[in-house]
Every structure is written in C-alpha cells, then in structure tokens.
Enzyme design. Structure first.
Site, PDB file in Angstrom:
ATOM      1  N   ASP A 142       3.424  -6.606   5.984  1.00  0.00           N
ATOM      2  CA  ASP A 142       2.972  -5.276   6.398  1.00  0.00           C
ATOM      3  C   ASP A 142       2.465  -4.570   5.145  1.00  0.00           C
ATOM      4  O   ASP A 142       3.233  -4.022   4.364  1.00  0.00           O
ATOM      5  CB  ASP A 142       4.127  -4.500   7.045  1.00  0.00           C
ATOM      6  CG  ASP A 142       3.688  -3.105   7.483  1.00  0.00           C
ATOM      7  OD1 ASP A 142       2.558  -2.696   7.140  1.00  0.00           O
ATOM      8  OD2 ASP A 142       4.491  -2.427   8.156  1.00  0.00           O
ATOM      9  N   TYR A 187       9.784   0.007   6.962  1.00  0.00           N
ATOM     10  CA  TYR A 187       9.276   0.750   8.104  1.00  0.00           C
ATOM     11  C   TYR A 187       7.974   0.113   8.543  1.00  0.00           C
ATOM     12  O   TYR A 187       7.108  -0.165   7.717  1.00  0.00           O
ATOM     13  CB  TYR A 187       9.034   2.212   7.720  1.00  0.00           C
ATOM     14  CG  TYR A 187       8.415   3.056   8.809  1.00  0.00           C
ATOM     15  CD1 TYR A 187       9.132   3.359   9.963  1.00  0.00           C
ATOM     16  CD2 TYR A 187       7.125   3.563   8.683  1.00  0.00           C
ATOM     17  CE1 TYR A 187       8.562   4.142  10.960  1.00  0.00           C
ATOM     18  CE2 TYR A 187       6.553   4.350   9.671  1.00  0.00           C
ATOM     19  CZ  TYR A 187       7.273   4.641  10.808  1.00  0.00           C
ATOM     20  OH  TYR A 187       6.722   5.418  11.797  1.00  0.00           O
ATOM     21  N   LYS A 225      -3.841   3.029   6.672  1.00  0.00           N
ATOM     22  CA  LYS A 225      -3.909   3.990   5.564  1.00  0.00           C
ATOM     23  C   LYS A 225      -5.209   3.893   4.749  1.00  0.00           C
ATOM     24  O   LYS A 225      -6.235   4.374   5.217  1.00  0.00           O
ATOM     25  CB  LYS A 225      -2.645   3.875   4.722  1.00  0.00           C
ATOM     26  CG  LYS A 225      -1.421   4.269   5.581  1.00  0.00           C
ATOM     27  CD  LYS A 225      -0.149   4.548   4.843  1.00  0.00           C
ATOM     28  CE  LYS A 225       0.860   5.160   5.806  1.00  0.00           C
ATOM     29  NZ  LYS A 225       2.091   4.449   5.968  1.00  0.00           N
TER      30      LYS A 225
END
Ligand SMILES: *Cc1c(COP(=O)(O)O)cnc(C)c1O
Length: 428
Positions: free
Chosen positions: A240, A145, A268
C-alpha cells in the site's frame, strides 16, 4: 489572543450539519483538543485561515501536496482539462498517459486500474488478490492504515495469529474473520501465520514504510523476508503505497528497497490534489479484473479527466525537477534542527524521518511498530501541537500522523519552524 471568530462560527454551523463538523474524523482536532481552523486559501508551503492567519503547513493535505499548494503547473492543467469537459464516462487520452507514467515509474506495475481514492484502491486490490488466488485470508499489520475498508479496519490483536476484531462499529465480525493482524517488523509472526493457515492466505498487505501511526521504518531484511515467505506460500505481496508512492522516491518505497510487490496501491500524490486512487501489478493478476476476468471493479468517475490532468502535471513536474534531492536536503535540515531543539529543551523526542516524511514522537525509545508508538506522551504532543499553531506552524493534529515536506518549503521556512519548535518545546 488570536481571533478565531470566523473559524468558530463556521465550525458551529458545521456541527449542526455535518457529523462532528468534519468530513474526515482527524480534521476535528479531537486528539489534541480545541477546534479546527477553516482554510481560506493555500499556496506553496502556506495556508491561510478564514481569520487571516498564516501557517507554514506540514500536513500538505495529508501528503498529496508534494509540490506545495496551488502549484501553477497543476492549476493550469486542471483549467485546460476543464475547458474540455469535466467527466465523460468513456475513455479519454489522459487516462492512458497517467497509466503510462505510473508503469514507467514502478516496473512491478505492468497494468494499472485507476479509481477515485486510496480506500477504493486497497479495497479493490484485496478483492483482486482473493479472486486471483482463490483464497480468503488477508494478513495486515498493526498500525498500518489502508483506508476505511471493512475487512481492513481491524485493531491490533494481542499477539501474532489472533483473529481480528472490528475497529469500527458497523463492521460485522464475520467481515473480518479472514483478516489476520500481526505486529510490524516481526518476520517470525508472519511466518507463523502463514504456517498456521497453509494455502489460505490470499495476500499480505502493508505500508512498506508505515506512515499512519506516526512514522516507522522497516528493519533491514524485513520487506525482503516478507516477499520471500509470501512467494513461497503463494500469497500475494501487496504494497500500500498510497502515501509513499511518488513521495519517498519517483518509484516509491519499492524502488528504495528494491522489492517488486505483486500488487501496489496508489493515491494521494498521483492525483495532484484531486481525488484519485490506483492499483496495479503483474499482468496475469490484473487481467483477472472485469471486463477481462471475473473480479468486478468499476467507477462512474474513475479516470476523471480533471484528476488525470492534475496527476500527470504533478508527476511530470516531480520527475523534471528531481524534487526528491531537495526534499531530502530539507528533511535533513528539519531533522537536525528538531533534534537539537529537543535536546536543548531537555524534552525526550524521537524524531524519525525518511525523505520528506517525518514524525516527532514524544518518547525516548525507538519506535519500530505500533506498540512502541503508543508509548509516546500524547498529552505532551497536544501541548506541543498548540504551541506550534500559536507560532504559525501547522503540524498534523495527532501524535500518530506523519508530517510532510513539500518542494515549496524553503530553507528559511525550515529555520522558522525549528525556532518555533524550540519555543514550543521550552514551554512544555
Ligand atoms: C491515505 C491512505 C489510504 C486511504 O486513502 P483515501 O484516499 O483517504 O481513501 C490508504 N492507505 C494509505 C497507506 C494511506 O496513507
């Protein structure tokens, strides 16, 4: 019976005003049934809902809260920054400091651009890879994702080399015609895709340790192999690390596996709980960004001083406290306890973990890619989830999400969690 009256009343109103009652879909508990609780406050490893119930939290706001909630150093940094103003739209010193910390932690990043979310980071990294290479195609992997970027919201194809189909309504097929979707941990598939499109692939984007379909690890040699074939082809390797950056190690997954990707996406943890994203990499690539180069990327709130202050406080604390050793110890404790509890309850559970990320798959088979993960028993997971919630343990409301430990989880918290799991598993 536990009272959830306040959460239920809030959710009823939320459903009237907010689609599905939530501002991000997985919060709605659709995968496990029931309704979400509303959080009143959180501190350390715990959250309290509006009905006064206390939970040990393994969601950690989906990863960012690696130091635990409401960490005093982060709160203080945000308060001090706020006194100076909440947004300027002109450079501020905190941007330079966070950029320096990121570049120091990840030597593959010579320059970094800060933005506001992980989605923005991956979207911009893809645009940059295309602008730099002057190529259009992107390789991504099933189960990885990368935020809700149009061209990356692509479902698993039936085999290697199948062209993508949009996962979401509202994404024109033409937006994803340049996206190739491959199975993870299959180097031959990647080789074949590059061979089928020589000189056309701008970048290969992946989560080096995929944590958005549960958690599975790259097989030995896989990441090295990807780097080699990408570099031979002239495609950029894009890690990522929005989830894994500063989570698995100070230098991210790339430092553990000894790989220097061309570009890295972050988010994050680097925001300390405020909205931040970043992407960075080799100087010659990054210098293609506006205002130096032709690839446009911008943001009114990018480099926001509150977010910068929170991120700097989080990263400095992580480095100073050497938090990763403690996270590994607690991770081991949880892993051993959970495996023993599943054995005693005779429930087939595949507990996978790396550092402070983990997933308990309800299957007895190894999980190395999305197709393996999909074999796990979701109905069983849903029962387990509600069993844990009854015991005051909050794990992510889906079989296909990673769990997170924070530096605030104590040995006693983990013991309590294992006891709760033993009970929940016995009730399946
Ligand atoms: C969370 C996540 C994103 C998206 O970040 P947002 O801040 O939610 O937009 C992208 N990539 C990975 C690997 C993630 O875990």
């Amino acid at each position: 019976m536990i009272s959830r009256a306040r959460s239920e009343a809030l959710f009823a109103e939320a459903l009237e005003r907010i689609p599905g009652g939530v501002n991000s879909p997985v919060r709605a508990f659709r995968a496990v049934g029931g309704q979400p609780f509303f959080v009143d406050r959180a501190r350390g490893a715990r959250v309290w809902d509006v009905d006064g119930r206390e939970y040990i939290d393994y969601v950690c706001t989906w990863g960012p809260a690696i130091l635990g909630h409401a960490h005093p150093g982060i709160i203080r940094a945000i308060q001090q920054a706020a006194e100076h103003g909440t947004s300027f739209g002109i450079p501020n010193p905190l941007e330079v400091k966070l950029a320096r910390l990121i570049c120091e932690a990840m030597p593959s990043i010579e320059k970094v651009r800060l933005c506001n979310s992980g989605t923005e980071a991956t979207m911009s990294a893809i645009r940059l890879a295309r602008g730099f290479t002057r190529r259009d195609k992107i390789i991504k992997f099933e189960g990885c994702y990368h935020g809700h970027v149009d061209s990356l919201l692509v479902k698993a194809g039936s085999g290697a080399l199948t062209l993508g189909h949009p996962d979401s309504a509202g994404v024109p097929a033409s937006f994803v015609e340049h996206t190739l979707v491959l199975p993870f941990n299959d180097l031959e598939a990647a080789q074949a895709a590059l061979a089928a499109h020589p000189g056309e692939v701008a970048g290969i984007i992946l989560e080096p340790v995929p944590g958005n379909s549960g958690l599975y690890l790259p097989q030995p040699g896989y990441l090295e192999g990807l780097q080699k074939i990408a570099s031979a082809d002239g495609a950029l390797l894009i890690f990522d690390e929005v989830m894994t950056g500063f989570r698995l190690a100070w230098g991210g997954a790339q430092s553990i596996f000894g790989i220097e990707p061309d570009l890295t996406c972050l988010g994050k943890v680097i925001g300390g709980g405020l909205p931040v994203g970043a992407f960075g990499g080799r100087r010659e690539i990054m210098d293609c960004l506006a205002p130096l180069g032709p690839v446009y990327q911008a943001g009114t709130l990018s480099g926001n001083p509150l977010a910068m202050a929170a991120g700097i406080a989080a990263l400095e604390e992580l480095r100073a406290a050497d938090a990763y050793r403690q996270l590994e110890t607690r991770g081991q404790q949880l892993e051993e306890g959970m495996r023993a509890a599943a054995r005693r309850a005779s429930v087939p559970v595949r507990f996978q973990r790396m550092g402070s990320m983990f997933c308990a798959y309800f299957t007895d088979q190894p999980v190395d890619r999305l197709s393996d993960a999909l074999k796990s028993d979701r109905a069983r997971f849903a029962k387990y989830f509600h069993g844990m919630l009854e015991e005051g343990i909050y794990v992510a409301p889906s079989q296909f999400e990673a769990g997170f430990l924070s530096a605030a989880h104590t040995e006693a918290d983990i013991d309590a969690t294992i006891r709760a799991a033993a009970k929940a598993l016995a009730g399946l």
